[in-house]
Design an enzyme around this catalytic site. Structure first.
Site, mmCIF file in Angstrom:
data_model
loop_
_atom_site.group_PDB
_atom_site.id
_atom_site.type_symbol
_atom_site.label_atom_id
_atom_site.label_comp_id
_atom_site.label_asym_id
_atom_site.label_seq_id
_atom_site.Cartn_x
_atom_site.Cartn_y
_atom_site.Cartn_z
ATOM 1 N N ILE A 63 59.174 98.362 9.029
ATOM 2 C CA ILE A 63 58.325 98.833 10.044
ATOM 3 C C ILE A 63 58.980 99.497 10.812
ATOM 4 O O ILE A 63 58.686 100.283 11.454
ATOM 5 C CB ILE A 63 57.272 97.752 10.173
ATOM 6 C CG1 ILE A 63 56.111 98.399 10.442
ATOM 7 C CG2 ILE A 63 57.635 96.446 10.349
ATOM 8 C CD1 ILE A 63 54.509 97.351 10.572
ATOM 9 N N ASN A 123 53.615 84.821 15.890
ATOM 10 C CA ASN A 123 52.861 83.522 15.486
ATOM 11 C C ASN A 123 52.258 83.077 17.074
ATOM 12 O O ASN A 123 52.922 84.143 18.545
ATOM 13 C CB ASN A 123 54.185 82.660 16.030
ATOM 14 C CG ASN A 123 54.849 82.436 16.531
ATOM 15 O OD1 ASN A 123 54.857 82.444 17.787
ATOM 16 N ND2 ASN A 123 56.123 82.438 16.050
ATOM 17 N N GLY A 174 60.527 86.666 9.881
ATOM 18 C CA GLY A 174 59.872 87.345 9.235
ATOM 19 C C GLY A 174 59.819 89.295 9.867
ATOM 20 O O GLY A 174 60.986 89.454 10.504
ATOM 21 N N VAL A 175 58.718 89.665 9.557
ATOM 22 C CA VAL A 175 58.820 90.981 9.997
ATOM 23 C C VAL A 175 58.822 91.263 11.985
ATOM 24 O O VAL A 175 59.137 91.424 12.544
ATOM 25 C CB VAL A 175 57.971 91.628 9.923
ATOM 26 C CG1 VAL A 175 55.814 90.752 10.801
ATOM 27 C CG2 VAL A 175 57.124 93.360 10.545
ATOM 28 N N ASP A 176 58.465 89.728 12.425
ATOM 29 C CA ASP A 176 58.531 89.821 13.531
ATOM 30 C C ASP A 176 59.707 89.093 14.280
ATOM 31 O O ASP A 176 59.986 89.654 15.366
ATOM 32 C CB ASP A 176 57.646 88.004 14.093
ATOM 33 C CG ASP A 176 57.510 87.663 15.165
ATOM 34 O OD1 ASP A 176 57.087 86.320 15.327
ATOM 35 O OD2 ASP A 176 57.540 88.310 16.368
ATOM 36 N N SER A 213 50.412 88.283 7.475
ATOM 37 C CA SER A 213 49.974 86.448 7.012
ATOM 38 C C SER A 213 51.099 86.169 5.039
ATOM 39 O O SER A 213 50.691 85.523 4.304
ATOM 40 C CB SER A 213 48.204 86.556 6.327
ATOM 41 O OG SER A 213 48.218 85.974 7.871
HETATM 42 N N1 APR Z 1 59.557 95.365 7.246
HETATM 43 C C1 APR Z 1 57.524 94.982 7.101
HETATM 44 N N2 APR Z 1 57.846 94.626 6.726
HETATM 45 C C2 APR Z 1 58.976 93.087 6.797
HETATM 46 C C3 APR Z 1 59.437 93.150 7.308
HETATM 47 C C4 APR Z 1 59.612 94.364 7.443
HETATM 48 N N3 APR Z 1 61.063 94.881 8.545
HETATM 49 N N4 APR Z 1 59.865 91.736 6.788
HETATM 50 C C5 APR Z 1 59.184 91.667 6.844
HETATM 51 N N5 APR Z 1 57.744 92.200 6.050
HETATM 52 C C6 APR Z 1 56.753 91.648 5.160
HETATM 53 C C7 APR Z 1 57.078 90.503 4.641
HETATM 54 O O1 APR Z 1 57.306 90.827 3.496
HETATM 55 C C8 APR Z 1 55.409 90.164 4.434
HETATM 56 O O2 APR Z 1 54.603 91.068 3.314
HETATM 57 O O3 APR Z 1 55.616 91.222 6.417
HETATM 58 C C9 APR Z 1 54.454 90.621 5.633
HETATM 59 C C10 APR Z 1 54.249 89.182 6.731
HETATM 60 O O4 APR Z 1 55.390 88.443 6.675
HETATM 61 P P1 APR Z 1 55.998 87.801 7.518
HETATM 62 O O5 APR Z 1 56.983 88.450 8.175
HETATM 63 O O6 APR Z 1 56.806 86.036 7.072
HETATM 64 O O7 APR Z 1 54.476 87.273 8.410
HETATM 65 P P2 APR Z 1 53.293 86.270 8.058
HETATM 66 O O8 APR Z 1 53.156 85.530 7.017
HETATM 67 O O9 APR Z 1 52.100 86.468 8.847
HETATM 68 O O10 APR Z 1 53.612 84.363 9.069
HETATM 69 C C11 APR Z 1 54.152 85.352 10.475
HETATM 70 O O11 APR Z 1 55.981 84.411 10.315
HETATM 71 O O12 APR Z 1 58.044 85.282 10.839
HETATM 72 C C12 APR Z 1 56.894 83.929 11.413
HETATM 73 O O13 APR Z 1 56.739 84.231 14.007
HETATM 74 C C13 APR Z 1 55.907 84.751 12.376
HETATM 75 O O14 APR Z 1 55.163 82.324 12.486
HETATM 76 C C14 APR Z 1 55.287 83.916 12.238
HETATM 77 C C15 APR Z 1 54.637 83.816 11.037
#
Ligand code: APR
Length: 341
Positions: free
Chosen positions: A10, A23, A31-33, A116
């Site tokens: 993304i 978060n 992760g994506v964050d 999520s």
């Molecule tokens: N681009 C697109 N999608 C992504 C990317 C990326 N670069 N990186 C990860 N993802 C996807 C993951 O494969 C997952 O399907 O984003 C989706 C959401 O995953 P997370 O990033 O783990 O987010 P979430 O499940 O909502 O958990 C949020 O994780 O990163 C921490 O700070 C964040 O505490 C919060 C929690």
């Protein structure tokens, strides 16, 4: 196309806004964050510090900094426990609030990750359903290009049953198409004329006999039939929209087609659409297979069992599932183009 499902990172998507699965501190994470904060640079976290955090299900907006987008919309998804703690309602709210902010900031395009579905443990197929339900509902009344960005195959799956049903339907049709093709090739070589005569076509293949009258001509008078035969794709489409009682907008939104393309079709009786566009309208108008073949023929196409795309769309028509977004989920799963523009 108003809603596209794409496989990408993304942080690489060039659009007006990307959504961050954050978060509640909004100060970054994994992760994506983590990926978004890393790509955006320190300006992002500095601005986030001024926002005072974010509630679950809510969303806040910042600039995009070094990312190829104007804005980042930060939303906090629910942590999955057992589905009995308003997880779905909170996740729906994440998408709704993010879309509201995108609209308030005049965004024409926005990209979502599957919120999520990673660290927060929301079952991936359910997380996708919630995303598609809320976004497609929004797009019925708003014009925006929305991407659901899937990062890896593991984070994307349609239901096992649907996947198995479609796979067996493809095997049945696709193999048969190649069987027929092989026979024809051998026939040409004169090796198996006898075998060819023993090949039995399944019932529906007979109905696509090119000499059969076009279905809508079966119960028309001669001059009506001639008129129908002369109808272009665009004329037949507009006539069938009128007959369906739908407005133009209802139809092209159900087809996942954007307004600009529809107005080109409406203003040019000889418009030449893509096959995916024709099939998208057949789905929007809930055509059966015969009507679908007729609309395709108007645009110079035919359903073919040599293409998985055609077979998957044919599968959904046969089971009378005309939800273009569910069909696109399946097409995406099988690495096919999507319906619509
Ligand atoms: N681009 C697109 N999608 C992504 C990317 C990326 N670069 N990186 C990860 N993802 C996807 C993951 O494969 C997952 O399907 O984003 C989706 C959401 O995953 P997370 O990033 O783990 O987010 P979430 O499940 O909502 O958990 C949020 O994780 O990163 C921490 O700070 C964040 O505490 C919060 C929690």
């Amino acid at each position: 196309m108003p809603l596209k499902i794409i496989r990408n990172d993304i942080t690489k998507i060039e659009c007006d806004a990307i959504v961050n699965a954050a978060n509640s501190t909004l100060l970054g994470g994994g992760g994506v964050d983590g990926a978004i904060h890393k790509a955006a640079g320190n300006g992002l976290v500095d601005e986030c510090r001024t926002l005072g955090g974010c509630e679950v299900g809510q969303a806040k907006i910042t600039k995009g900094y070094n990312l190829p987008c104007k804005y980042v919309i930060h939303t906090v998804g629910p942590k999955w426990s057992d589905g009995k703690h308003a997880e779905r309602e909170l996740l729906e709210s994440c998408y709704r609030e993010s879309l509201r902010l995108a609209k308030e900031n005049a965004c024409e395009s926005v990209a979502f990750p599957l919120i999520s579905s990673g660290v927060y443990g929301y079952p991936k197929d359910e997380a996708l359903k919630v995303a598609i339900d809320v976004i497609s509902g929004f797009l019925l009344s708003e014009d925006m290009l929305v991407y659901i960005v899937v990062f890896d195959r593991a984070s994307y799956q349609i239901s096992e049953r649907l996947f198995a049903d479609i796979t067996s339907y493809i095997d049945e049709k696709y193999v048969q198409a190649h069987f027929e093709f092989n026979l024809t090739r051998r026939d040409r070589a004169g090796e198996s004329a006898v075998l060819a005569q023993t090949r039995v076509l399944p019932a529906e293949d007979v109905s696509c006999n090119v000499n059969a009258p076009a279905p809508s001509e079966k119960n028309l008078s001669v001059d009506e039939a001639l008129k129908a035969a002369d109808e272009s794709f665009s004329q037949m489409l507009l006539r069938r929209i009128d007959e369906s009682g739908m407005t133009d907008a209802e139809c092209y939104k159900r087809a996942n087609i954007d307004r600009k393309l529809f107005s080109k079709i409406r203003n040019d009786i000889n418009y030449k659409p893509s096959k995916a566009t024709v099939l998208a309208f057949a789905i929007a108008l809930e055509f059966d297979l015969e009507e679908t073949r007729e609309l395709l023929m108007k645009a110079g196409f035919a359903l073919s069992h040599s293409y998985k795309f055609d077979i998957i769309v044919e599968y959904f028509i046969k089971i009378k599932n005309y939800n273009v977004f569910e069909i696109n989920e399946a097409l995406f799963e099988f690495d096919q183009n999507l319906l619509g523009v």
